[in-house]
Enzyme design. Sequence first.
Site, short mmCIF file in Angstrom:
data_model
loop_
_atom_site.label_atom_id
_atom_site.label_comp_id
_atom_site.label_asym_id
_atom_site.label_seq_id
_atom_site.Cartn_x
_atom_site.Cartn_y
_atom_site.Cartn_z
N GLU A 49 15.35 4.93 -0.60
CA GLU A 49 14.39 3.86 -0.90
C GLU A 49 14.28 3.78 -2.40
OE1 GLU A 49 10.46 3.83 0.74
OE2 GLU A 49 11.20 4.02 2.78
N ASP A 60 0.09 1.71 -3.74
CA ASP A 60 0.57 2.98 -4.28
C ASP A 60 -0.54 3.78 -4.93
OD1 ASP A 60 3.27 2.54 -3.58
OD2 ASP A 60 3.47 1.16 -5.26
N TYR A 175 8.61 1.37 9.70
CA TYR A 175 8.05 2.37 8.80
C TYR A 175 6.59 2.56 9.18
CZ TYR A 175 7.15 4.54 4.16
OH TYR A 175 6.81 5.38 3.13
#
Length: 263
Positions: A49, A60, A175
């Site tokens: 990734e 994040d 995911y």
Amino acid sequence: MTRIDDTFARLKSDGKKAFVAYVMAGDPDYDRSLEIVKGLPGAGVDIIEMGLPFTDPMADGPTIQMAGQRALAGGQTLERTLQMARDFREGDTTTPIVMMGYYNPIYSRGVDRFLADAKEAGIDGLIVVDLPPEEDDELCIPAQRAGLNFIRLATPTTDDKRLPKVLQNTSGFVYYVSITGITGAAEARADTVAPEVARIKAKTDLPVIVGFGVRSPESSAAIAGIADGVVVGSAIVGEIAKGRSASEVLAVVKSLADGAHSV
């Protein structure tokens, strides 16, 4: 069939789980980042990734935010991230690369141009965290037409009503975000993740890979044991932030990959 599809077919045939490593392209600088990326397959990474640095990375945590800031300060751009994929492909034509980031840089470049360039550079899939399924016509469907997998995130708040929408146009793998919150915020727990993975797998034939909150070889093994594989990002990026050499970073990656491959 993309490289991602081929990789999961091979792993399934071998009875193995996938180890996916996230690194921020251009962190701490282009040359050292490329050295690390080139070393990932040899350290046991099945899928890379590659983070696309962005100024407002809302999903994040601090570790990856700071990595993005370092990369941007060093001049990393979308074009240089595509070039990094090209440089990697000079020596590796089999390991899948997933570009993970936000839509703004792609939109600014133009979707058609971006998809053509990404395909040419050797990108195999996209994770674009701020494009919901309701916007699939924007990038997801054009990406799949261009031969790239579009990988969707499912989270602990993705209930049974929402899940079919999330899975609708997803390809490559699903995911699963193991925790509620930002990257690196908490440790993933296999006992709480397992029922969620089972719930998703009951609705799709795609592999389910778990990320967020995996920090050690032990947790890598535990999570891989209840899913089709595991993603590690912040733990790797944190080693880069400490100024470790590429070989030191890759030794940490290998220990995490060995954990995932031990089950």
